[in-house]
Each structure stands twice: as structure tokens, then as C-alpha cells.
Scaffold this active site. Sequence first.
Site, PDB file in Angstrom:
ATOM      1  N   ALA A  34       0.875  -1.168   0.000  1.00  0.00           N
ATOM      2  CA  ALA A  34       0.000   0.000   0.000  1.00  0.00           C
ATOM      3  C   ALA A  34       0.916   1.223   0.000  1.00  0.00           C
ATOM      4  O   ALA A  34       2.071   1.146   0.422  1.00  0.00           O
ATOM      5  CB  ALA A  34      -0.869  -0.011   1.248  1.00  0.00           C
ATOM      6  N   GLY A  85       0.571  -4.967   0.928  1.00  0.00           N
ATOM      7  CA  GLY A  85      -0.591  -5.022   0.035  1.00  0.00           C
ATOM      8  C   GLY A  85      -0.291  -5.719  -1.284  1.00  0.00           C
ATOM      9  O   GLY A  85      -1.201  -6.234  -1.928  1.00  0.00           O
ATOM     10  N   GLU A 137      -0.612  -9.294  -0.490  1.00  0.00           N
ATOM     11  CA  GLU A 137      -2.055  -9.496  -0.245  1.00  0.00           C
ATOM     12  C   GLU A 137      -2.832  -9.535  -1.564  1.00  0.00           C
ATOM     13  O   GLU A 137      -3.772 -10.321  -1.729  1.00  0.00           O
ATOM     14  CB  GLU A 137      -2.586  -8.398   0.678  1.00  0.00           C
ATOM     15  CG  GLU A 137      -2.037  -8.559   2.101  1.00  0.00           C
ATOM     16  CD  GLU A 137      -2.363  -7.391   3.002  1.00  0.00           C
ATOM     17  OE1 GLU A 137      -1.967  -6.252   2.659  1.00  0.00           O
ATOM     18  OE2 GLU A 137      -3.008  -7.595   4.047  1.00  0.00           O
ATOM     19  N   GLU A 182       4.325  -5.170   7.513  1.00  0.00           N
ATOM     20  CA  GLU A 182       3.526  -4.138   8.199  1.00  0.00           C
ATOM     21  C   GLU A 182       3.916  -3.909   9.650  1.00  0.00           C
ATOM     22  O   GLU A 182       3.896  -2.778  10.135  1.00  0.00           O
ATOM     23  CB  GLU A 182       2.030  -4.493   8.125  1.00  0.00           C
ATOM     24  CG  GLU A 182       1.391  -4.249   6.763  1.00  0.00           C
ATOM     25  CD  GLU A 182       1.529  -5.418   5.808  1.00  0.00           C
ATOM     26  OE1 GLU A 182       2.311  -6.353   6.077  1.00  0.00           O
ATOM     27  OE2 GLU A 182       0.839  -5.395   4.775  1.00  0.00           O
TER      28      GLU A 182
HETATM   29  N1  COA Z   1       4.636   3.074  -0.545  1.00  0.00           N
HETATM   30  C1  COA Z   1       5.036   4.236  -1.084  1.00  0.00           C
HETATM   31  N2  COA Z   1       6.155   4.358  -1.794  1.00  0.00           N
HETATM   32  C2  COA Z   1       6.912   3.267  -1.968  1.00  0.00           C
HETATM   33  C3  COA Z   1       6.556   2.011  -1.418  1.00  0.00           C
HETATM   34  C4  COA Z   1       5.352   1.943  -0.685  1.00  0.00           C
HETATM   35  N3  COA Z   1       4.906   0.809  -0.162  1.00  0.00           N
HETATM   36  N4  COA Z   1       7.509   1.105  -1.738  1.00  0.00           N
HETATM   37  C5  COA Z   1       8.429   1.772  -2.464  1.00  0.00           C
HETATM   38  N5  COA Z   1       8.077   3.064  -2.599  1.00  0.00           N
HETATM   39  C6  COA Z   1       8.787   4.129  -3.311  1.00  0.00           C
HETATM   40  C7  COA Z   1       9.990   4.638  -2.525  1.00  0.00           C
HETATM   41  O1  COA Z   1       9.578   5.567  -1.533  1.00  0.00           O
HETATM   42  C8  COA Z   1      10.804   5.268  -3.620  1.00  0.00           C
HETATM   43  O2  COA Z   1      10.204   6.501  -3.973  1.00  0.00           O
HETATM   44  P1  COA Z   1      11.067   7.870  -4.073  1.00  0.00           P
HETATM   45  O3  COA Z   1      12.060   7.583  -5.160  1.00  0.00           O
HETATM   46  O4  COA Z   1      10.040   8.882  -4.445  1.00  0.00           O
HETATM   47  O5  COA Z   1      11.699   8.063  -2.746  1.00  0.00           O
HETATM   48  C9  COA Z   1      10.581   4.316  -4.791  1.00  0.00           C
HETATM   49  O6  COA Z   1       9.366   3.623  -4.497  1.00  0.00           O
HETATM   50  C10 COA Z   1      11.694   3.288  -4.961  1.00  0.00           C
HETATM   51  O7  COA Z   1      11.853   2.592  -3.734  1.00  0.00           O
HETATM   52  P2  COA Z   1      13.236   2.439  -2.938  1.00  0.00           P
HETATM   53  O8  COA Z   1      12.928   2.230  -1.504  1.00  0.00           O
HETATM   54  O9  COA Z   1      14.144   3.582  -3.286  1.00  0.00           O
HETATM   55  O10 COA Z   1      13.804   1.107  -3.609  1.00  0.00           O
HETATM   56  P3  COA Z   1      14.829   0.073  -2.952  1.00  0.00           P
HETATM   57  O11 COA Z   1      15.249  -0.833  -4.058  1.00  0.00           O
HETATM   58  O12 COA Z   1      15.872   0.790  -2.183  1.00  0.00           O
HETATM   59  O13 COA Z   1      13.951  -0.761  -1.882  1.00  0.00           O
HETATM   60  C11 COA Z   1      12.010  -1.958  -1.106  1.00  0.00           C
HETATM   61  C12 COA Z   1      12.908  -1.587  -2.331  1.00  0.00           C
HETATM   62  C13 COA Z   1      10.801  -2.698  -1.671  1.00  0.00           C
HETATM   63  C14 COA Z   1      12.786  -2.866  -0.162  1.00  0.00           C
HETATM   64  C15 COA Z   1      11.580  -0.680  -0.359  1.00  0.00           C
HETATM   65  O14 COA Z   1      11.043   0.225  -1.326  1.00  0.00           O
HETATM   66  C16 COA Z   1      10.549  -0.889   0.695  1.00  0.00           C
HETATM   67  O15 COA Z   1      10.853  -1.372   1.763  1.00  0.00           O
HETATM   68  N6  COA Z   1       9.277  -0.483   0.418  1.00  0.00           N
HETATM   69  C17 COA Z   1       8.216  -0.541   1.373  1.00  0.00           C
HETATM   70  C18 COA Z   1       7.711  -1.957   1.545  1.00  0.00           C
HETATM   71  C19 COA Z   1       6.632  -2.008   2.597  1.00  0.00           C
HETATM   72  O16 COA Z   1       6.858  -1.800   3.772  1.00  0.00           O
HETATM   73  N7  COA Z   1       5.423  -2.328   2.150  1.00  0.00           N
HETATM   74  C20 COA Z   1       4.305  -2.522   3.020  1.00  0.00           C
HETATM   75  C21 COA Z   1       3.456  -1.324   3.044  1.00  0.00           C
HETATM   76  S1  COA Z   1       2.069  -1.567   4.115  1.00  0.00           S
END
Ligand code: COA
Length: 260
Positions: free
Chosen positions: A66, A112, A115, A135
Amino acid sequence: MAHQNLLVADDGGIRTLTINRPDQLNALNRATIAELDQALTEAEADPAVRVLILTGSGPKAFVAGADIKEFAHFSVAEGKALSADGHRKLFDHVEQLNKPVIAAVNGFALGGGLELAMSCHIRVASGNARMGLPETSLGVIPGYGGTQRLARLVGKGKAMEMIFTAGMIKADEALQWGLVNHVVPQAELIAKCNELAAAILKNSPTALAAAIRAVNAGFEPGADGMRREIEEFGKCFGTSDFKEGTTAFMEKRKASFSGQ
Ligand code: COA
């Protein structure tokens, strides 16, 4: 209808929906959920669409969750509404669709995103896919069905572990756990999903819809899955597809189903 965050492509009876926010790793914001809701409703009503494939744009992510940026400031009431709306518009909608939905998990499927993949009827992952429910690391719990669907797919103990640790598992482990049906190299992911879809396309749309309802009934609290199976089985006998399927068998030819 034109979509901003979603690509829609048709090939024969297969409709592929691609969530298209690659710079945000296809995170599910409100607009994307609304577009998916609309696209699912359209696909459901269109008899030319027989199977759906759901995937994410780019080589890195299916859906990274999400959209955290969108809900970070939410109140208790807004959090509850976010979850309830998501269940109704997207996650239950996919699960209860009247045609099979295959998730092509092409990278990160987190929160999400996992999910959403779990709401689909079948999951195929690419070798680079990483799956998890992170989460609790954000101070919340999975709110789009993850606490229920993960436990159903992999068992309570593994679901608890995944939710408590907020960790990610690799595609091969997901295969071992039964979380995904197949793992293939990324370059072959869509071809594998199309191959599965092609096998499904040969079969009766009315029977497929009935099978989805009957299997789902076994997981609905208070529903009697066996009773539902008996009802759905009986109803099949009133369809043109049943007449065509049984007649084709006896005439030693391939059935040509109308979906009626
Ligand atoms: N919501 C909003 N933005 C998200 C996102 C999310 N769930 N997951 C990734 N993004 C965005 C990042 O903020 C970044 O945006 P920006 O360039 O504007 O800052 C872009 O996507 C790229 O992500 P980034 O974190 O730079 O890539 P990475 O390769 O370093 O890491 C992940 C990849 C997937 C490990 C990391 O993005 C992450 O942990 N995301 C969140 C996962 C999460 O907790 N999901 C559950 C949500 S309830």
C-alpha cells in the site's frame, strides 16, 4: 476507459492488467485501487475476457505495498476505512471474480502487494521475486486480508512467523511453502502465465465461475463449502456449456463453449 496507473492489454480471451507506477514500485495508492476496481468490473462483464493476468510494471516490483506516503498521517477512523474500502474494491473483488485471475509476481510483492497476489486464484513468481508482510515494522498489521489469506495458504505457524518477523522470503521458499504455484525465470514469467491461461481458456466459463464460487465458499466463515459445491454442481446441468461439453465428448470432438 483510460487509466493513469494501469495498462490493459487483450490477447484472445486473456486480459493482462499491469499496475503501472514503476517509479513507486507500483505501490497501491487510492487512485490505483479505484482503477483496478473499475477494470475488474469491466472484465467481469465482458464475455470476451475469459482469464486475467495481473502483474506489475518494470523488472523490480509486482507491488511494493500500500502507498505508505498516502496513509502515514491517517486517524483510527481513516485507517479502518482504508482497510474496509480496499477489501471491498480490490482484494475481495479479485478473489470473487467470475473468471480466473493469475498473479504474475515479477519482483517485490510486499504488504498489500503480497495481499493482492494472495487474492488472485493462481500465483506464478519470477526467480527474483521477494515476498513478505512487513507491516509490523511500520507499526500496523496487514489490513488487506493478509492475516487471513496467508494463514490459509501456508498455515498458521508460517503466517505468524512471516508477520512477526516482517521479513521477506525468496521465490523458491515461497514455492516450498505453497505460497506460489510455479517459479520461472523472469524472462519466461508472462509466457508461463499465458500457457496456464491457454489451458484454462479451453474450459467452460460457466463451470470456471462455479468452481471459483465453490472453492471460495470453503473459506468463508459460516459458509458450508460442501453444500455450495452440491448447489453449483447441480446448476451446471442447466447450462449450454454442460450440454456442449458432454455432447462434444460423446461425438469425440473438442468442445466449443459459449459461456452460457
Ligand atoms: N509506498 C510508497 N512508496 C513506496 C513504497 C510503498 N509501499 N515502496 C516503495 N516506494 C517508493 C519509494 O519511496 C521510492 O520513492 P522515491 O524515489 O520517491 O523516494 C521508490 O518507491 C523506490 O523505492 P526504494 O525504496 O528507493 O527502492 P529500494 O530498491 O531501495 O527498496 C524496497 C525496495 C521494496 C525494499 C523498499 O522500497 C521498501 O521497503 N518499500 C516498502 C515496503 C513495505 O513496507 N510495504 C508494506 C506497506 S504496508
